[in-house]
Design a protein around this motif. Structure first.
Motif, short mmCIF file in Angstrom:
data_model
loop_
_atom_site.label_atom_id
_atom_site.label_comp_id
_atom_site.label_asym_id
_atom_site.label_seq_id
_atom_site.Cartn_x
_atom_site.Cartn_y
_atom_site.Cartn_z
N PHE A 290 42.49 33.49 55.58
CA PHE A 290 43.16 32.87 54.45
C PHE A 290 42.49 33.28 53.15
CE2 PHE A 290 42.98 29.30 51.37
CZ PHE A 290 44.33 29.26 51.01
N THR A 291 43.32 33.51 52.13
CA THR A 291 42.79 33.78 50.80
C THR A 291 43.76 33.24 49.75
OG1 THR A 291 41.77 35.46 49.38
CG2 THR A 291 43.84 36.05 50.49
N ILE A 292 43.40 33.41 48.51
CA ILE A 292 44.21 32.93 47.39
C ILE A 292 44.38 34.07 46.39
CG2 ILE A 292 44.40 31.25 45.50
CD1 ILE A 292 42.61 29.38 47.14
N LEU A 293 45.56 34.17 45.81
CA LEU A 293 45.81 35.07 44.70
C LEU A 293 46.20 34.21 43.50
CD1 LEU A 293 46.16 37.85 43.43
CD2 LEU A 293 48.50 37.90 44.31
N GLY A 294 45.28 34.09 42.55
CA GLY A 294 45.56 33.31 41.36
C GLY A 294 46.36 34.11 40.36
N VAL A 295 47.41 33.50 39.82
CA VAL A 295 48.26 34.15 38.81
C VAL A 295 48.24 33.29 37.56
CG1 VAL A 295 50.52 35.09 38.26
CG2 VAL A 295 49.72 35.09 40.64
N SER A 296 47.59 33.77 36.52
CA SER A 296 47.44 32.99 35.30
C SER A 296 48.57 33.24 34.31
CB SER A 296 46.11 33.32 34.63
OG SER A 296 46.06 32.74 33.33
N LEU A 297 49.01 32.17 33.67
CA LEU A 297 49.99 32.27 32.59
C LEU A 297 49.30 32.18 31.23
CD1 LEU A 297 51.83 31.75 35.04
CD2 LEU A 297 53.28 30.36 33.58
N ASP A 298 48.10 32.73 31.19
CA ASP A 298 47.36 32.78 29.93
C ASP A 298 47.85 33.93 29.06
OD1 ASP A 298 44.88 30.97 29.49
OD2 ASP A 298 44.85 31.39 31.65
N GLU A 299 47.48 33.86 27.78
CA GLU A 299 47.69 34.96 26.83
C GLU A 299 46.36 35.46 26.27
OE1 GLU A 299 50.48 33.83 23.85
OE2 GLU A 299 52.10 33.44 25.28
N ASP A 300 45.36 34.61 26.34
CA ASP A 300 44.04 34.93 25.81
C ASP A 300 43.13 35.29 26.99
OD1 ASP A 300 41.29 34.66 24.98
OD2 ASP A 300 42.02 33.64 23.18
N ALA A 301 42.74 36.56 27.09
CA ALA A 301 41.94 37.03 28.23
C ALA A 301 40.59 36.35 28.30
CB ALA A 301 41.76 38.54 28.14
N SER A 302 39.95 36.11 27.15
CA SER A 302 38.62 35.52 27.17
C SER A 302 38.66 34.08 27.69
CB SER A 302 38.00 35.56 25.77
OG SER A 302 38.78 34.83 24.84
N LYS A 303 39.66 33.31 27.27
CA LYS A 303 39.77 31.92 27.74
C LYS A 303 40.10 31.89 29.23
CE LYS A 303 41.01 29.88 23.30
NZ LYS A 303 42.05 29.14 22.53
N TRP A 304 40.93 32.83 29.68
CA TRP A 304 41.27 32.95 31.10
C TRP A 304 40.01 33.20 31.92
CZ3 TRP A 304 42.83 38.26 33.29
CH2 TRP A 304 43.13 38.16 34.65
N LYS A 305 39.20 34.15 31.50
CA LYS A 305 37.99 34.49 32.25
C LYS A 305 36.96 33.37 32.19
CE LYS A 305 38.72 39.45 31.47
NZ LYS A 305 38.23 40.69 30.81
N GLU A 306 36.86 32.70 31.06
CA GLU A 306 35.93 31.58 30.94
C GLU A 306 36.31 30.46 31.91
OE1 GLU A 306 36.00 30.36 26.89
OE2 GLU A 306 35.04 32.20 26.14
#
Length: 368
Positions: A290-306
């Motif tokens: 089992f694993t997970i693939l996260g799909v972000s609806l962010d627009e700001d890469a730095s906030k997504w990574k943080e």
């Protein structure tokens, strides 16, 4: 945990007495309001016309104001004070609508003259016992969070989930028993997020054709078409997006494993609140194919990574940084987050919007 688990909508246990009005149709509305204690010189009104948001204002004289216009169909609208200091929602339709209340308790305004509003008020009155329980739970939740009592938090969340299930069941019952009511359309829109395609489609096809052909009804039909393509039992739709290092990752590359496609965003409070549950499930089952693939609806890469680092999300994360216009979200008809789809080792969808205990229960079932 939100004070209202599913905002705006939800349901009643005895609904047969709701009937669609047969009054002669009117081609415009007039809203006459009188709010005691209102000192503002202007009051504001908001609704949707087609896909556009319409804002208006009216002069206030001795606490009284008037709005006039046309509504293509009964729909939710709102009236609010300057700087959003307070306000209320109501059903707007072509009728003579009267609003009376006090500026210190806008949530308790009395709205008369709109038949659909009357249906909604009766509906909300039936919900009051459940809503009162939610209010109590919310206070308990706040206390438990402050004390960092994780066991109490989990127990409260379970009770809140049970109350939400009661609301959803009553909402479905209302739709079944009131196929001509525009309240049913409003409830269907709320149920889109939590109800599987087969059940939702059954409710929709049971509506009167006049509702199905309305502007709101047509939009629900379009959403159902997207849901059909991602319903349980359907093959997962492939997509490719870049990971945090800019490398392309395809969903199809995970074939042979059970994978949870998890739609979220750093700015989404409910998503961040759910992340500990997802982390727990991942750590428990990551060694069982089992694993997970996260799909972000962010627009700001730095906030997504943080957010990934802060929430300790150790699985693969991708995003095209297009927010709500993200291609994976469009393909899966995602219109609210958090949202997820569980896909089996053959690439077939076997679960949808599994959270908290429900996620672990499903994983325990399939990963024996």
């Amino acid at each position: 945990m939100n004070k209202r688990v599913i905002a705006g909508a939800l349901a009643t246990m005895t609904l047969g007495f709701f009937a669609c009005t047969n009054q002669a149709p009117k081609d415009s509305y007039t809203i006459n309001g009188e709010i005691a204690g209102l000192k503002d010189s202007l009051i504001y009104f908001r609704t949707n016309v087609g896909d556009s948001l319409v804002l208006d204002s009216a002069k206030v004289t001795d606490g009284k104001f008037t709005f006039k216009g046309k509504a293509e169909e009964p729909k939710m609208a709102s009236i609010f004070l300057q700087d959003r200091r307070g306000g209320f929602n109501f059903y707007l339709e072509n009728a003579a609508i009267n609003i009376k209340g006090n500026v210190d308790s806008l949530g308790g305004v009395k709205i008369t003259g709109a038949p659909t509003q009357e249906e909604w008020d009766k509906f909300q009155a039936e919900l009051k016992p459940i809503n009162d329980q939610e209010d109590t739970l919310f206070q308990q939740y706040q206390t438990a969070r402050m004390k960092q009592d994780t066991a109490a938090v989990a127990a409260i969340e379970k009770k809140a989930s049970d109350l939400n299930d009661q609301k959803e069941a009553a909402s479905k019952k209302f739709v079944e028993q009131n196929p001509k009511s525009f309240v049913s359309l409003n409830l269907l829109r709320s149920l889109v997020y939590s109800t599987e395609y087969a059940d939702l489609n059954k409710l929709y096809t049971g509506l009167d054709t006049s509702l199905q052909h309305s502007a709101s009804g047509v939009k629900i039909a379009e959403q159902l078409d997207k849901m059909k393509a991602t319903a349980i039992g359907q093959p997962a739709i492939d997509f490719t997006a870049n990971d945090v290092n800019g490398n392309p990752v395809s969903l199809s590359s995970f074939k042979g494993k059970y994978v949870l496609v998890d739609f979220w965003a750093s700015w989404c409070g409910p998503c961040r609140a759910e992340n500990p549950n997802v982390v727990k499930a991942y750590n428990k089952y990551k060694d069982k194919n089992f694993t997970i693939l996260g799909v972000s609806l962010d627009e700001d890469a730095s906030k997504w990574k943080e957010a990934i680092e802060h929430d300790k999300l150790a699985w693969t994360q991708v995003s095209d940084l297009k927010g709500w216009k993200a291609e994976p979200a469009a393909k899966y008809g995602v219109r609210a987050i958090p949202a997820n789809f569980l896909i089996d080792q053959d690439g077939k969808i076997i679960g949808h919007n599994l959270r908290g205990d429900k996620l672990e229960e499903k994983l325990a079932e399939v990963l024996k």
